[in-house]
Design an enzyme around this catalytic site. Sequence first.
Site, PDB file in Angstrom:
ATOM      1  N   THR A  35     -52.012  39.263  66.744  1.00  0.00           N
ATOM      2  CA  THR A  35     -51.522  38.390  67.824  1.00  0.00           C
ATOM      3  C   THR A  35     -49.994  38.390  67.888  1.00  0.00           C
ATOM      4  O   THR A  35     -49.392  38.578  68.950  1.00  0.00           O
ATOM      5  CB  THR A  35     -52.023  36.952  67.602  1.00  0.00           C
ATOM      6  OG1 THR A  35     -53.441  36.973  67.508  1.00  0.00           O
ATOM      7  CG2 THR A  35     -51.599  36.043  68.734  1.00  0.00           C
ATOM      8  N   LEU A  36     -49.368  38.160  66.726  1.00  0.00           N
ATOM      9  CA  LEU A  36     -47.900  38.076  66.707  1.00  0.00           C
ATOM     10  C   LEU A  36     -47.274  39.416  67.072  1.00  0.00           C
ATOM     11  O   LEU A  36     -46.377  39.493  67.922  1.00  0.00           O
ATOM     12  CB  LEU A  36     -47.432  37.699  65.293  1.00  0.00           C
ATOM     13  CG  LEU A  36     -46.994  36.282  65.042  1.00  0.00           C
ATOM     14  CD1 LEU A  36     -48.041  35.283  65.462  1.00  0.00           C
ATOM     15  CD2 LEU A  36     -46.630  36.073  63.578  1.00  0.00           C
ATOM     16  N   VAL A  88     -41.097  36.655  60.645  1.00  0.00           N
ATOM     17  CA  VAL A  88     -41.837  35.493  61.152  1.00  0.00           C
ATOM     18  C   VAL A  88     -43.222  35.440  60.510  1.00  0.00           C
ATOM     19  O   VAL A  88     -44.085  34.705  60.970  1.00  0.00           O
ATOM     20  CB  VAL A  88     -41.978  35.538  62.692  1.00  0.00           C
ATOM     21  CG1 VAL A  88     -40.652  35.223  63.366  1.00  0.00           C
ATOM     22  CG2 VAL A  88     -42.517  36.887  63.163  1.00  0.00           C
ATOM     23  N   ALA A  89     -43.425  36.233  59.451  1.00  0.00           N
ATOM     24  CA  ALA A  89     -44.758  36.322  58.825  1.00  0.00           C
ATOM     25  C   ALA A  89     -44.904  35.228  57.754  1.00  0.00           C
ATOM     26  O   ALA A  89     -45.265  34.081  58.073  1.00  0.00           O
ATOM     27  CB  ALA A  89     -44.951  37.715  58.252  1.00  0.00           C
ATOM     28  N   ARG A  90     -44.612  35.565  56.531  1.00  0.00           N
ATOM     29  CA  ARG A  90     -44.578  34.598  55.429  1.00  0.00           C
ATOM     30  C   ARG A  90     -43.460  35.034  54.482  1.00  0.00           C
ATOM     31  O   ARG A  90     -43.224  36.244  54.302  1.00  0.00           O
ATOM     32  CB  ARG A  90     -45.904  34.573  54.657  1.00  0.00           C
ATOM     33  CG  ARG A  90     -47.013  33.779  55.342  1.00  0.00           C
ATOM     34  CD  ARG A  90     -46.757  32.272  55.338  1.00  0.00           C
ATOM     35  NE  ARG A  90     -47.808  31.506  55.983  1.00  0.00           N
ATOM     36  CZ  ARG A  90     -47.843  31.138  57.269  1.00  0.00           C
ATOM     37  NH1 ARG A  90     -46.858  31.497  58.077  1.00  0.00           N
ATOM     38  NH2 ARG A  90     -48.832  30.417  57.739  1.00  0.00           N
ATOM     39  N   ASP A 116     -37.685  32.990  59.629  1.00  0.00           N
ATOM     40  CA  ASP A 116     -38.364  31.730  59.959  1.00  0.00           C
ATOM     41  C   ASP A 116     -39.154  31.220  58.752  1.00  0.00           C
ATOM     42  O   ASP A 116     -39.565  30.058  58.739  1.00  0.00           O
ATOM     43  CB  ASP A 116     -39.328  31.976  61.132  1.00  0.00           C
ATOM     44  CG  ASP A 116     -39.877  30.691  61.724  1.00  0.00           C
ATOM     45  OD1 ASP A 116     -39.060  29.792  62.035  1.00  0.00           O
ATOM     46  OD2 ASP A 116     -41.100  30.564  61.876  1.00  0.00           O
ATOM     47  N   GLU A 131     -40.240  26.715  50.959  1.00  0.00           N
ATOM     48  CA  GLU A 131     -39.936  25.951  52.178  1.00  0.00           C
ATOM     49  C   GLU A 131     -40.081  24.467  51.893  1.00  0.00           C
ATOM     50  O   GLU A 131     -41.041  24.085  51.203  1.00  0.00           O
ATOM     51  CB  GLU A 131     -40.885  26.372  53.304  1.00  0.00           C
ATOM     52  CG  GLU A 131     -40.678  27.823  53.725  1.00  0.00           C
ATOM     53  CD  GLU A 131     -41.649  28.292  54.807  1.00  0.00           C
ATOM     54  OE1 GLU A 131     -42.312  27.451  55.443  1.00  0.00           O
ATOM     55  OE2 GLU A 131     -41.746  29.498  55.000  1.00  0.00           O
ATOM     56  N   HIS A 177     -39.333  27.495  59.948  1.00  0.00           N
ATOM     57  CA  HIS A 177     -40.758  27.790  60.167  1.00  0.00           C
ATOM     58  C   HIS A 177     -41.206  27.156  61.498  1.00  0.00           C
ATOM     59  O   HIS A 177     -42.209  26.440  61.561  1.00  0.00           O
ATOM     60  CB  HIS A 177     -41.627  27.285  58.993  1.00  0.00           C
ATOM     61  CG  HIS A 177     -42.949  27.997  58.917  1.00  0.00           C
ATOM     62  ND1 HIS A 177     -43.566  28.295  57.735  1.00  0.00           N
ATOM     63  CD2 HIS A 177     -43.767  28.476  59.904  1.00  0.00           C
ATOM     64  CE1 HIS A 177     -44.715  28.920  57.982  1.00  0.00           C
ATOM     65  NE2 HIS A 177     -44.849  29.045  59.288  1.00  0.00           N
ATOM     66  N   ALA A 236     -43.318  29.265  66.086  1.00  0.00           N
ATOM     67  CA  ALA A 236     -44.491  29.090  66.955  1.00  0.00           C
ATOM     68  C   ALA A 236     -44.539  27.708  67.600  1.00  0.00           C
ATOM     69  O   ALA A 236     -45.470  27.417  68.345  1.00  0.00           O
ATOM     70  CB  ALA A 236     -45.767  29.311  66.141  1.00  0.00           C
TER      71      ALA A 236
HETATM   72  P1  NAD Z   1     -53.619  38.234  63.232  1.00  0.00           P
HETATM   73  O1  NAD Z   1     -54.771  38.116  62.290  1.00  0.00           O
HETATM   74  O2  NAD Z   1     -53.855  38.197  64.692  1.00  0.00           O
HETATM   75  O3  NAD Z   1     -52.842  39.610  62.943  1.00  0.00           O
HETATM   76  C1  NAD Z   1     -52.469  40.063  61.669  1.00  0.00           C
HETATM   77  C2  NAD Z   1     -52.461  41.583  61.736  1.00  0.00           C
HETATM   78  O4  NAD Z   1     -51.875  42.100  60.545  1.00  0.00           O
HETATM   79  C3  NAD Z   1     -53.884  42.160  61.833  1.00  0.00           C
HETATM   80  O5  NAD Z   1     -53.922  43.050  62.910  1.00  0.00           O
HETATM   81  C4  NAD Z   1     -54.057  42.875  60.509  1.00  0.00           C
HETATM   82  O6  NAD Z   1     -54.876  44.002  60.611  1.00  0.00           O
HETATM   83  C5  NAD Z   1     -52.622  43.242  60.177  1.00  0.00           C
HETATM   84  N1  NAD Z   1     -52.408  43.576  58.777  1.00  0.00           N
HETATM   85  C6  NAD Z   1     -52.904  42.973  57.674  1.00  0.00           C
HETATM   86  N2  NAD Z   1     -52.460  43.592  56.563  1.00  0.00           N
HETATM   87  C7  NAD Z   1     -51.663  44.616  56.992  1.00  0.00           C
HETATM   88  C8  NAD Z   1     -50.918  45.614  56.327  1.00  0.00           C
HETATM   89  N3  NAD Z   1     -50.922  45.710  54.994  1.00  0.00           N
HETATM   90  N4  NAD Z   1     -50.211  46.485  57.082  1.00  0.00           N
HETATM   91  C9  NAD Z   1     -50.213  46.393  58.434  1.00  0.00           C
HETATM   92  N5  NAD Z   1     -50.905  45.477  59.124  1.00  0.00           N
HETATM   93  C10 NAD Z   1     -51.617  44.604  58.398  1.00  0.00           C
HETATM   94  O7  NAD Z   1     -52.606  37.127  62.793  1.00  0.00           O
HETATM   95  P2  NAD Z   1     -51.330  36.612  63.607  1.00  0.00           P
HETATM   96  O8  NAD Z   1     -51.700  35.424  64.417  1.00  0.00           O
HETATM   97  O9  NAD Z   1     -50.674  37.778  64.258  1.00  0.00           O
HETATM   98  O10 NAD Z   1     -50.436  36.066  62.415  1.00  0.00           O
HETATM   99  C11 NAD Z   1     -50.007  36.947  61.384  1.00  0.00           C
HETATM  100  C12 NAD Z   1     -49.369  36.134  60.281  1.00  0.00           C
HETATM  101  O11 NAD Z   1     -48.135  35.615  60.752  1.00  0.00           O
HETATM  102  C13 NAD Z   1     -50.193  34.910  59.869  1.00  0.00           C
HETATM  103  O12 NAD Z   1     -51.114  35.247  58.849  1.00  0.00           O
HETATM  104  C14 NAD Z   1     -49.139  33.948  59.405  1.00  0.00           C
HETATM  105  O13 NAD Z   1     -48.909  34.108  58.022  1.00  0.00           O
HETATM  106  C15 NAD Z   1     -47.899  34.349  60.178  1.00  0.00           C
HETATM  107  N6  NAD Z   1     -47.585  33.395  61.269  1.00  0.00           N
HETATM  108  C16 NAD Z   1     -46.393  32.768  61.231  1.00  0.00           C
HETATM  109  C17 NAD Z   1     -46.063  31.875  62.244  1.00  0.00           C
HETATM  110  C18 NAD Z   1     -44.730  31.168  62.239  1.00  0.00           C
HETATM  111  O14 NAD Z   1     -44.650  30.060  62.735  1.00  0.00           O
HETATM  112  N7  NAD Z   1     -43.691  31.773  61.713  1.00  0.00           N
HETATM  113  C19 NAD Z   1     -46.972  31.628  63.296  1.00  0.00           C
HETATM  114  C20 NAD Z   1     -48.176  32.308  63.308  1.00  0.00           C
HETATM  115  C21 NAD Z   1     -48.470  33.206  62.289  1.00  0.00           C
END
Ligand code: NAD
Length: 309
Positions: free
Chosen positions: A146-147, A225-227, A251, A256, A275, A278
């Site tokens: 999604t992101l 923006v991941a973790r 972010d 945190e 953080h 979103a």
């Molecule tokens: P999502 O499940 O839609 O997408 C995650 C993608 O990462 C998937 O397509 C998955 O196949 C891929 N992935 C997993 N391991 C991988 C790797 N080793 N190499 C490449 N791709 C890999 O999740 P999302 O909604 O896109 O969110 C992703 C992450 O971002 C969440 O788990 C969360 O930790 C973080 N997040 C942060 C915020 C924020 O406020 N900063 C908001 C939403 C999500």
Amino acid sequence: MTRTLGIHDSVGAVFPPAVLAAELDGPDAVDVSIVGTGDLDGLDALVTFAHDDAFLEADLRWVHSVQAGVDKFPLGEYEARGITVTNSTGLHGASVGETVAGYMLSFARRLHEYRSNQERSEWAWADREDSFTVDGSSVSVVGLGTLGKGIAARADALGMDVTGVKRTPTPVDHVDRVHPTGELHEAIADAKFVALAVPLTDDTESMVGDAEFAAMRDDAVLLNVARGPVVDQSALVDALRNDELAGAALDVFETEPLPEDSPLWDFDDVIVTPHAAAATRDYPENIAALVTENARRLAAGERLGNTVV
Ligand code: NAD
């Protein structure tokens, strides 16, 4: 509908629980109450921000995380107890995509620098060498869920060259080249911006450290923006200090809130956001739509959307 659904008070870290309770109080209303960890008796389902071990001992059938990332939840233990865990992925493509677009525009157009100058009433151009347009620049997006897709779509619309990293390198809209995770270094080597959008897992913890900073351009900017733990934070600080990296927009952090004594607060070319990538005013409404649909499915014995375990 579910018998009773609790909104755990930890949700208050993201928005007031009462706002979600009001959103859920519609014609298809579930029986909702705002609860603390001590009031779980009689609940079928719980919407929460944080995990608490007490959830595992309660009679819950379903726990919903108001975040997309569930890395702090002991998923194996939930699974062993037959408690379904769902997350909020799918909601953040536009909000986080726009935040990342904003980071890139800020670096290109030096907006963060001008804002800092404004605090000192200082009228001064940024160094011309540091100013560019994102149009014609490049970004490598690591993780294309999604992101990642939200980031790629906005980068493409801004005229950027977009590379992506995905576990299975199938084509993705708005991404010019998709690399498998094993080619991370090739994927990030030429990019001006590297945006991290993967979940935190055993495979992605410290995915970006010394070797990746060495592989990146010296004028590259890291966007996380991941973790926090996806990046080796001390390697990041070293790379910034040693000019192996031009900047970062962060972010998320290993700890945190970011501790006051963190060196990351002090770099001119590091943008720190709390953080909040979103965060939108519509967030409780969006969560309510997910929760209402899943409450219906739980009552109907259907598989829940966004099931993690
Ligand atoms: P999502 O499940 O839609 O997408 C995650 C993608 O990462 C998937 O397509 C998955 O196949 C891929 N992935 C997993 N391991 C991988 C790797 N080793 N190499 C490449 N791709 C890999 O999740 P999302 O909604 O896109 O969110 C992703 C992450 O971002 C969440 O788990 C969360 O930790 C973080 N997040 C942060 C915020 C924020 O406020 N900063 C908001 C939403 C999500």
